[in-house]
Design a protein around this motif. Structure first.
Motif, mmCIF file in Angstrom:
data_model
loop_
_atom_site.group_PDB
_atom_site.id
_atom_site.type_symbol
_atom_site.label_atom_id
_atom_site.label_comp_id
_atom_site.label_asym_id
_atom_site.label_seq_id
_atom_site.Cartn_x
_atom_site.Cartn_y
_atom_site.Cartn_z
ATOM 1 N N LYS F 82 21.037 -2.892 59.999
ATOM 2 C CA LYS F 82 19.987 -3.865 60.333
ATOM 3 C C LYS F 82 18.632 -3.429 59.754
ATOM 4 O O LYS F 82 17.901 -4.254 59.190
ATOM 5 C CB LYS F 82 19.876 -3.978 61.863
ATOM 6 C CG LYS F 82 18.826 -4.952 62.380
ATOM 7 C CD LYS F 82 19.217 -6.386 62.146
ATOM 8 C CE LYS F 82 18.297 -7.357 62.891
ATOM 9 N NZ LYS F 82 16.882 -7.264 62.536
ATOM 10 N N TYR F 85 18.541 -4.205 56.191
ATOM 11 C CA TYR F 85 18.383 -5.649 56.013
ATOM 12 C C TYR F 85 16.922 -6.059 56.186
ATOM 13 O O TYR F 85 16.412 -6.900 55.425
ATOM 14 C CB TYR F 85 19.258 -6.408 57.006
ATOM 15 C CG TYR F 85 18.941 -7.881 57.054
ATOM 16 C CD1 TYR F 85 19.159 -8.705 55.948
ATOM 17 C CD2 TYR F 85 18.402 -8.453 58.204
ATOM 18 C CE1 TYR F 85 18.863 -10.048 55.984
ATOM 19 C CE2 TYR F 85 18.099 -9.807 58.258
ATOM 20 C CZ TYR F 85 18.327 -10.598 57.133
ATOM 21 O OH TYR F 85 18.017 -11.931 57.157
ATOM 22 N N ASP F 86 16.254 -5.472 57.144
ATOM 23 C CA ASP F 86 14.855 -5.847 57.386
ATOM 24 C C ASP F 86 13.996 -5.599 56.138
ATOM 25 O O ASP F 86 13.136 -6.394 55.786
ATOM 26 C CB ASP F 86 14.303 -5.063 58.588
ATOM 27 C CG ASP F 86 14.940 -5.524 59.900
ATOM 28 O OD1 ASP F 86 15.497 -6.647 59.917
ATOM 29 O OD2 ASP F 86 14.909 -4.774 60.879
ATOM 30 N N TYR F 97 22.080 -12.472 57.258
ATOM 31 C CA TYR F 97 22.695 -11.284 57.849
ATOM 32 C C TYR F 97 23.492 -11.648 59.098
ATOM 33 O O TYR F 97 23.032 -12.442 59.926
ATOM 34 C CB TYR F 97 21.587 -10.289 58.219
ATOM 35 C CG TYR F 97 22.071 -8.929 58.656
ATOM 36 C CD1 TYR F 97 22.696 -8.059 57.763
ATOM 37 C CD2 TYR F 97 21.893 -8.504 59.966
ATOM 38 C CE1 TYR F 97 23.121 -6.807 58.159
ATOM 39 C CE2 TYR F 97 22.311 -7.240 60.376
ATOM 40 C CZ TYR F 97 22.934 -6.393 59.460
ATOM 41 O OH TYR F 97 23.348 -5.155 59.855
ATOM 42 N N GLU F 99 24.914 -9.826 62.356
ATOM 43 C CA GLU F 99 24.782 -8.513 63.020
ATOM 44 C C GLU F 99 26.121 -7.912 63.430
ATOM 45 O O GLU F 99 26.287 -6.691 63.429
ATOM 46 C CB GLU F 99 23.875 -8.639 64.247
ATOM 47 C CG GLU F 99 22.417 -8.795 63.855
ATOM 48 C CD GLU F 99 21.459 -8.301 64.933
ATOM 49 O OE1 GLU F 99 21.801 -7.359 65.675
ATOM 50 O OE2 GLU F 99 20.366 -8.867 65.033
ATOM 51 N N LYS F 102 27.761 -6.840 60.093
ATOM 52 C CA LYS F 102 26.825 -6.147 59.201
ATOM 53 C C LYS F 102 26.952 -6.627 57.750
ATOM 54 O O LYS F 102 26.773 -5.832 56.812
ATOM 55 C CB LYS F 102 27.022 -4.628 59.280
ATOM 56 C CG LYS F 102 26.786 -4.092 60.676
ATOM 57 C CD LYS F 102 26.763 -2.589 60.706
ATOM 58 C CE LYS F 102 26.361 -2.095 62.095
ATOM 59 N NZ LYS F 102 26.506 -0.644 62.219
#
Lengths: 247, 247, 247, 247, 247, 247, 247, 247
Positions: F82, F85-86, F97, F99, F102
């Motif tokens: 995560k 991804y940010d 995305y 969660e 993933k």
């Protein structure tokens, strides 16, 4: 190393006693090409010479016995096939053999009792007897008083408890078990002497040829227990003897 | 069983000595709900009471120590976390602790030296010291003379051979090694006393958390060797003590 | 690919040298239906052609030998059964055989000594000889000077140390051992040359057919050691030769 | 052994050169209590001193470095945590560090190039770089010319073949791969030089932390390949150096 | 399937009783997208609805509880984290929780005692209590009379024998043990009722997270024993209840 | 290889079309130092570019995405944290995305539906959803029609049978299951289309992190089943897509 | 179920067509006491009936063949011993047999070619042929065009690349390999069609009877690969056929 | 213990009834040297005496039968070789034998039906019959009503569902399966009675001699299931009987 030559050199003062001692300390073995025979322990402490016969050709076994026999010491052969024994017997009429454990014994000199107490060999079941006998004859041949208590596994705990006196009288205990290998834990909880646990390959399926009792014994919640290899009756008998001889 | 009541009964002749003895033989434990504390060995042979702390809550550990302490006997705690020790120290100022091995000791009475000789603890590397120290303090607390020889693994065989005198003077040897676990084999070939092999989880990759040295030690071609569980320094120290006390 | 035709084309200028080189680089094999025989290395560096006989029918083995023999190069067969050898011998009277290692050799041209030094084959015990001999004959047939030192396992460390000169004189060492597989670690600590460790399936119980020495060798705390498959004497001998030929 | 005292004795003729040599041969280590530092190889062949940092306390590591540094030799630390390096850097400003491989280097004297050719480090993927770099810096610090070729795994065989010239120019190849570990087999089929295979723990599920590539590499059908422990970049780099230095 | 609609259809004679029964037999589950809730057993035999909480998000768990709660049946949650319980408690004030076993209970209707006898939960050690309590609360919540006997492992066999009356009075016994897992064998030899063996992951080293007691229990030489997964207290409690309810 | 230069060369007639084609066939990758990015499949068949993020640093991942994005093709990232991804989202606002699985998706061009039928993703339990979603998004992103049927494990066989129509309508089935992994066997018996079995690490104890369902699936007595690595949702989704696209 | 009776009932209008269909859907098997023969697939899609002969007595095999033969469909027997085949041949003169793969074929009706493309069977070595042939005959008998490319393992990558056209022309590829099992990874990187990987038990030592290639294949870094059980040529051939028949 | 003497002592008032009872409680076994025969259960609950023949010599088996026969009780021999049975038959003409399961039965007294319901033995395949028959004859000989349902594995789920009535009528179910071992999970989901799962060693490759179904069964997601050792039909039949007799 040629032991004879060395001792002659000592006799003839060709070598200092001190130097000879040094050589003897480091080199008590004999090179016969395919093997370096180690006379180390038999010279030092009166133990028999030992041959692990498995995986050796009969010719090699006979060759090794010949060299050992020349020293006049006792000889213990482990995992010796019956057919090999038959050949040996022809050359060494004093050779003895136990078919269950495949133990060979050639007694060339009197065995001195060197143990301080009694070694007890216990088994969980009847099928563990081959391994137990290997321990039995090894300990016996190393000069110990040895007793046997067979087929007293933990699933019938009263059989074990009814023989508690034998367990309590031993100085060293060899506990032989296959299946779930729980015997050493129960015995370890009853005594304050060393317990040598021997897992056997008796069982099937998730026994995985002795892995189950091996792991069980290594994880024993009792104190004073140690473990040897699966089916290693010889190792257990030898170690029991080593402990029993401690001054 | 209420030991106090029993002994009062004996005193007041409410029970025959013989019956009391029988009861004591079978039931030397105390039921405190979450645990059956076993005073068996400490009563019989002066050993310390032992607590395996791992997996027990601090409350349970403190509760068990309280009961043990009331008897006035010595207490040995294994795998005791530092935070737990801090709580114990507040209540028992005589509590001692070794951070490397996480061994806790509460000495309430003088330790009698009961061993017949010296126990030697040897390690292959510096990283094996936590396990080795567990063996060291256990053997020490059981009343033995103990020596240490650390970081003498077989890949530098001269380090071991240079200390041969220590090895030859010991009555029992505890050989602690991770990696390939070859140390006990080499030592076993040098002496005629029992060698207790302790595999450690030191290593990585195909070491599989101690499986590699465990298997190596079980397969040792040296005689007189037996094995305890991976990282089981306590078991090795306890067994060494049991052997060293044999009369 | 038909090598003959290609070379004729070169001779007759039907193909540019450059193109022929390219073809030779990528395609030095022969398709005989059930096998793609690879003449790659024997063409390039004078190595013998190698057949892994296990799991191949006698007809296939004979067929492959026939094609190889036509090139006039030397042939090395590994894990060749005696019964297969007997058939081969009738057709190729110069075929030689070692019963212990099951190595077959057909020598069609003189072996050029290409090694820069001596390769030493060491074993822990007598039972490791079959694997050791596989390494021995492989290295020999690849054109090296090879020496043997058998039965010098670590449980009798003095046997190894007494032969230290042989170990120190070698350019590459192949260390063959079953049981606990500790031999390479000790040797690796004594020398600065590459040590190729070969675990053998010699042992029983928790040896798990060579798993124990394999893991031990992979975890060796000595530097300069690498490992081949269990019982892979050929691989060790071949690699030793490759190293020994490095310019 | 006190090296200083010995050398003083030599200087003052308190000891014969010959005796001193003998002592040096057998005892080139230093006992600092928790460790026996082995100066063996660095004295003999100009290699750096090596510390395996994992599992050692910072105090111990600093203590060992201190002794080594006094000799003025180069120091290589493996698996050294960043926090440990930070402490070291304060005391030894010439200390260098590679975060990916956790390799520490303290260069006290010029590294002599002793290799005969180029060592090539190849990886299957980007995730294998930490292990590959460990091999890279080890070989470099031992005095070799080293090249790197990363992320050329077999599932995209053209990436490997396009760099064939690098592979064919190397004298020793270190092939690092996780997942299915097939890289060394393909490389082994392309060259006639030794290939050292390093399985990594890169992968998941049935990779079992590197077991899959380890087994694959041990079973390679290519010749001239040997294997070191999972993630053992140091061992591979060291062995590659040993081979590359052979005269 | 919409149970409500079906029952309305039955009420309004839109469906034959027979057809409705058929539907109910095959489809007693509810599809809520991320889960198919199975009301099968709770409808049929008055068992609680069961949620295996591990690996489910709190939102999912709360969603499932909501649906179950609407039926008014009892709810048993296994491996429920404390933080999850805290959220549940706010919505369902009658929710109860045992921190050791992580068992959640929401009692919406009176539990009917359906067992024919007593279920006894026995453990080898104090560290096995979390698993034992999981079995205890499961059996209790399924409507059984349940007793507990903790910390009576085989290394102190007198602790077990002193409580023989409890063992002999049980109709089903759940034997929970880690380490060497020998407890079920000894108990199995003392009684003629079913013994459900539960290996726990209590131990270290060669315990391999419960593999050792699992194998031991599967290999038990006692009859009348069967085994559930490592640490599966719920499964043992549920099966014990199933047996205890047999008419 | 520099693709741009090559294409310019083609444009400017600096290279023959034939030669360019040959180069493209063998070398469709880009060397960016720490990675050889393979544009092979995305160029050839319109698949997304794929990054296995695990074990790569954020910098490396961002670097690789940058190069891929320049081609304007779609990008699929697996096992993307995560936090990674940010960072990606800030640079590529069209990044999506999931969660649970993933899975990262950057859609730069329209996905063409290339499948011939429907791919069905089935799970045994709710806890298998993360792996199932990885397969789902992979197949979706490769241009397939994909359906999901979750939590229909074999212990409630009616849940599966009630959805038989979904199973019978699929062209390829991905069966995802942990625990005992029996789902693919039952499905395989119901249909004549390929079933891709994905074992998950859902479970505990003797599940050994997915080993149990892996072995079960490999041993399935149903025909038409094959297996991918534990938790390898990506591999299953990719293979399902490959099969579904077959002409 | 008695199919005959059912069809008679249909004929005589004793059962509705709809009910008969329902019964046929659920019960297409025949109970002959020791076996429930499943005519399911052969009825539905023209596949041969299949018997896994291993572990069945000759009488059972003959009995099952008799029932199958009565239907007039084709019969495929896997792992059929030669001695069993000899008995079968006497009763069914059209029975054919391949000694290498132990595949039995009884062709009672013409095989319709139902495949959409070519299935290619590739092996790493000559020793993998028995398994490869099992896949070959299975796919052939299920009505496919099948080609073979044997002995092109990755250690001689040029052998594989030289046959690249065969690989690129296939619609489904079955890659059979023992040893390190790397073949499927390399092939998977060259094509965009499904690759079914079959590990074989060819190898020795750390091959562990096919475990090494099994793990390697499960961990393949190439996409589009799935794996069947060790030596499961039948399963691979059957699945390849299932894929090849997809419309 | 000599039971006869004890009972005579009771008769002659040489011993108090109470003391005799105590002795009988603890010591119902007979020591014949190589075995401690346990008459425990046969005396108490009318079960047959049981001999596990494997690994015992014929002489030992005959000796044990002789002692058992003297009591006049029924005798059940498991894993009894045909050749052993032939010897037994000569001495005990009422001895019966099942060749598939190798079960020996000597019926000396009428078997009382003690079960409360029906025990059902189910198998996945025809090859599981030997193990299933061992369970069948054991349960039968212990005085139960037993039914059999063979070859209804999960890959053809309709075969199982078509026999649902048999499954629903049973009081205890023994589910025997090799391969992937999924049968108990499906059955466990259909019923509310105890299911005893028996993994068999039927299979090959990654079956690892029954490990695959063993792990699958231990991980079953169905409730009410427990597992016995691989191929342990006797244990399952005995436990089923124990459960079926519960009052």
């Amino acid at each position: 190393m040629d032991l004879e030559k060395l001792l002659n050199d000592v006799k003839n003062s060709n070598i200092e006693i001190e130097d000879a001692l040094e050589k003897l300390k480091d080199l008590p073995f004999e090179d016969i090409g395919y093997a370096h025979i180690d006379h180390h322990r038999s010279i030092r402490n009166g133990y028999p010479e030992v041959i692990y016969c498995k995986g050796k050709s009969d010719d090699h076994i006979l060759g090794i016995i010949e060299r050992m026999n020349e020293k006049g010491s006792n000889i213990l052969g482990t995992r010796c096939e019956k057919t090999t024994y038959d050949k040996i017997l022809k050359l060494y009429p004093n050779a003895e053999y136990d078919e269950l454990s495949k133990i060979l014994r050639i007694k060339n000199e009197e065995i001195k009792d060197q143990g301080k107490g009694t070694i007890l060999i216990v088994t969980g079941g009847t099928s563990d007897i081959p391994v137990a006998n290997e321990a039995y004859y090894t300990a016996l041949f190393c000069g110990n008083k040895v007793e046997r208590l067979y087929d007293v596994g933990v699933a019938g705990i009263h059989r074990l408890l009814a023989n508690r006196h034998m367990i309590e009288n031993a100085r060293v205990i060899v506990a032989v078990a296959g299946m779930e290998g729980a015997l050493p834990s129960v015995i370890g909880g009853l005594v304050d002497v060393p317990v040598i646990a021997v897992p056997t390959s008796v069982g099937y399926g998730a026994n995985f040829d002795g892995l189950a009792p091996l792991l069980a014994m290594l994880n024993s919640c009792a104190s004073g227990i140690s473990v040897v290899n699966i089916d290693n009756g010889f190792g257990a008998g030898y170690l029991a003897s080593t402990i029993n001889k401690l001054k």
